[in-house]
Design an enzyme around this catalytic site. Structure first.
Site, mmCIF file in Angstrom:
data_model
loop_
_atom_site.group_PDB
_atom_site.id
_atom_site.type_symbol
_atom_site.label_atom_id
_atom_site.label_comp_id
_atom_site.label_asym_id
_atom_site.label_seq_id
_atom_site.Cartn_x
_atom_site.Cartn_y
_atom_site.Cartn_z
ATOM 1 N N SER A 137 -1.377 7.760 9.256
ATOM 2 C CA SER A 137 -1.199 6.314 9.411
ATOM 3 C C SER A 137 -0.754 6.055 10.845
ATOM 4 O O SER A 137 -0.058 6.894 11.439
ATOM 5 C CB SER A 137 -0.116 5.799 8.457
ATOM 6 O OG SER A 137 0.271 4.487 8.800
ATOM 7 N N TYR A 150 7.964 6.743 4.198
ATOM 8 C CA TYR A 150 6.517 6.679 4.438
ATOM 9 C C TYR A 150 6.185 7.146 5.854
ATOM 10 O O TYR A 150 5.283 7.967 6.056
ATOM 11 C CB TYR A 150 6.030 5.244 4.218
ATOM 12 C CG TYR A 150 4.536 5.077 4.374
ATOM 13 C CD1 TYR A 150 3.670 5.490 3.372
ATOM 14 C CD2 TYR A 150 3.986 4.511 5.529
ATOM 15 C CE1 TYR A 150 2.291 5.347 3.517
ATOM 16 C CE2 TYR A 150 2.619 4.366 5.676
ATOM 17 C CZ TYR A 150 1.773 4.782 4.662
ATOM 18 O OH TYR A 150 0.412 4.646 4.807
HETATM 19 P P1 NAP Z 1 -4.253 2.618 -2.614
HETATM 20 O O1 NAP Z 1 -5.320 1.587 -2.675
HETATM 21 O O2 NAP Z 1 -2.894 2.323 -3.085
HETATM 22 O O3 NAP Z 1 -4.820 3.941 -3.347
HETATM 23 C C1 NAP Z 1 -4.011 5.080 -3.407
HETATM 24 C C2 NAP Z 1 -4.783 6.166 -4.100
HETATM 25 O O4 NAP Z 1 -3.924 7.344 -4.166
HETATM 26 C C3 NAP Z 1 -5.145 5.821 -5.539
HETATM 27 O O5 NAP Z 1 -6.389 6.405 -5.859
HETATM 28 C C4 NAP Z 1 -4.018 6.504 -6.323
HETATM 29 O O6 NAP Z 1 -4.392 6.816 -7.649
HETATM 30 C C5 NAP Z 1 -3.833 7.770 -5.514
HETATM 31 N N1 NAP Z 1 -2.552 8.402 -5.797
HETATM 32 C C6 NAP Z 1 -1.309 7.879 -5.654
HETATM 33 N N2 NAP Z 1 -0.389 8.781 -6.007
HETATM 34 C C7 NAP Z 1 -1.045 9.894 -6.390
HETATM 35 C C8 NAP Z 1 -0.656 11.163 -6.842
HETATM 36 N N3 NAP Z 1 0.633 11.483 -7.015
HETATM 37 N N4 NAP Z 1 -1.612 12.072 -7.142
HETATM 38 C C9 NAP Z 1 -2.923 11.761 -7.003
HETATM 39 N N5 NAP Z 1 -3.361 10.583 -6.556
HETATM 40 C C10 NAP Z 1 -2.434 9.650 -6.256
HETATM 41 O O7 NAP Z 1 -4.040 3.130 -1.108
HETATM 42 P P2 NAP Z 1 -4.972 3.051 0.181
HETATM 43 O O8 NAP Z 1 -4.553 1.883 0.953
HETATM 44 O O9 NAP Z 1 -6.382 3.247 -0.176
HETATM 45 O O10 NAP Z 1 -4.407 4.326 0.956
HETATM 46 C C11 NAP Z 1 -5.062 5.581 0.967
HETATM 47 C C12 NAP Z 1 -4.390 6.452 2.021
HETATM 48 O O11 NAP Z 1 -4.491 5.818 3.291
HETATM 49 C C13 NAP Z 1 -2.903 6.676 1.770
HETATM 50 O O12 NAP Z 1 -2.556 7.992 2.144
HETATM 51 C C14 NAP Z 1 -2.248 5.683 2.694
HETATM 52 O O13 NAP Z 1 -0.944 6.069 3.073
HETATM 53 C C15 NAP Z 1 -3.209 5.715 3.869
HETATM 54 N N6 NAP Z 1 -3.133 4.545 4.718
HETATM 55 C C16 NAP Z 1 -3.388 3.320 4.207
HETATM 56 C C17 NAP Z 1 -3.296 2.215 5.048
HETATM 57 C C18 NAP Z 1 -3.579 0.824 4.564
HETATM 58 O O14 NAP Z 1 -3.324 -0.113 5.346
HETATM 59 N N7 NAP Z 1 -4.079 0.617 3.366
HETATM 60 C C19 NAP Z 1 -2.941 2.376 6.398
HETATM 61 C C20 NAP Z 1 -2.675 3.649 6.867
HETATM 62 C C21 NAP Z 1 -2.767 4.732 6.020
HETATM 63 P P3 NAP Z 1 -3.660 6.051 -8.889
HETATM 64 O O15 NAP Z 1 -3.902 4.598 -8.719
HETATM 65 O O16 NAP Z 1 -4.338 6.640 -10.086
HETATM 66 O O17 NAP Z 1 -2.195 6.382 -8.796
#
Ligand code: NAP
Length: 243
Positions: A137, A150
């Protein structure tokens, strides 16, 4: 199709950024295993993947060693050895330092950082790894008030990437993507405070990115055209970080 014959495993692939990456890799011919924690959206994602390639969804908590082994067993049983690992599963936790319980800190580090370590170790132990792509991130570089767990987990993922790139060279290429603010459940008002969302959007491009804008970088890093790239952290962030 640049990824024909390859098998990819995307953690947290049921929705958001992981879903977009899974669909993009499938679109390049990869067969795709996704894991999720407990997400009812997973089957819909698999149906979309199956329309272009082959996919399975496995329920697994990436912070649990035995469940990670079972996840790789399931992917291998379906498609054969995994070539490409995308460490994407992650959770956000917003809380001032003094109100952050140790258990909350541990939970975020366990899913985001320990999960990435466990999955990377598993794919390498099984001997077929070609690419590991870790989703970090921009906040792991910038820091952000009220997000101690985080940001620490994401900074750790960048360090993990560099160490693995050195240790696994030349057989496995290891890179990170550090997204800026991407429009997913994680950045919705249900998960993030209005103050944090406003800070997220205070960038030169002043908008949310879309999951597909991360997926296109993941396709590049998984494919043959990035063969001289390892140990790098790519900002796809609307200009939030400039090196
Ligand atoms: P999201 O929509 O909240 O999706 C998170 C995903 O991770 C879901 O598929 C969730 O599955 C899975 N997950 C959570 N806990 C888990 C666990 N213990 N074991 C296995 N799977 C798990 O998040 P996103 O925004 O797509 O983010 C994806 C990645 O990008 C993350 O690492 C996040 O930190 C990073 N990121 C996101 C942003 C942003 O702005 N969105 C920015 C920078 C980095 P369940 O729903 O089944 O729990």
């Amino acid at each position: 199709m640049s990824l024909s014959g390859k098998v990819a495993l995307i953690t947290g692939g049921s929705r958001g950024i992981g879903r977009a990456i899974a669909l993009a890799l499938a679109g390049q011919g990869a067969r795709v295993a996704i894991c999720h924690h407990a997400d009812p959206a997973a089957q819909e994602t698999i149906a979309a993947i199956n329309a272009v390639s082959g996919g399975i969804a496995v329920e697994a908590d990436v912070s649990d060693e035995a469940q990670v082994r079972a996840l790789f067993d399931a992917a291998e049983a379906q498609f054969g050895a995994v070539d490409i690992l995308i460490n994407n599963a992650g959770i956000l936790y917003e809380s001032p330092l003094v109100e952050t319980e140790a258990a909350d800190f541990d939970r975020v580090i366990a899913v985001n950082l320990r999960g990435s370590f466990l999955c990377a170790r598993e794919i390498v132990r099984r001997g077929n790894a070609g690419r590991i792509i870790n989703i970090a991130s921009d906040l792991g570089i910038l820091g952000r008030e009220d997000m101690v767990a985080y940001t620490a987990s994401k900074g750790g993922i960048i360090a993990l990437t560099r160490t693995l790139a050195r240790e696994l060279a030349p057989d496995v290429l290891v890179n990170a993507i550090a997204p800026g603010s991407i429009e997913t459940d994680m950045t919705s008002p249900a998960t993030m405070s209005a103050e944090q969302i406003a800070k997220d959007l205070d960038t030169p491009l002043a908008r949310f990115g879309q999951p597909e804008e991360i997926a296109s970088m993941a396709v590049y890093l998984a494919g043959p055209e990035s063969g001289f790239i390892t140990g790098q952290c790519f900002g796809v962030n609307g200009g939030s970080v400039m090196h």
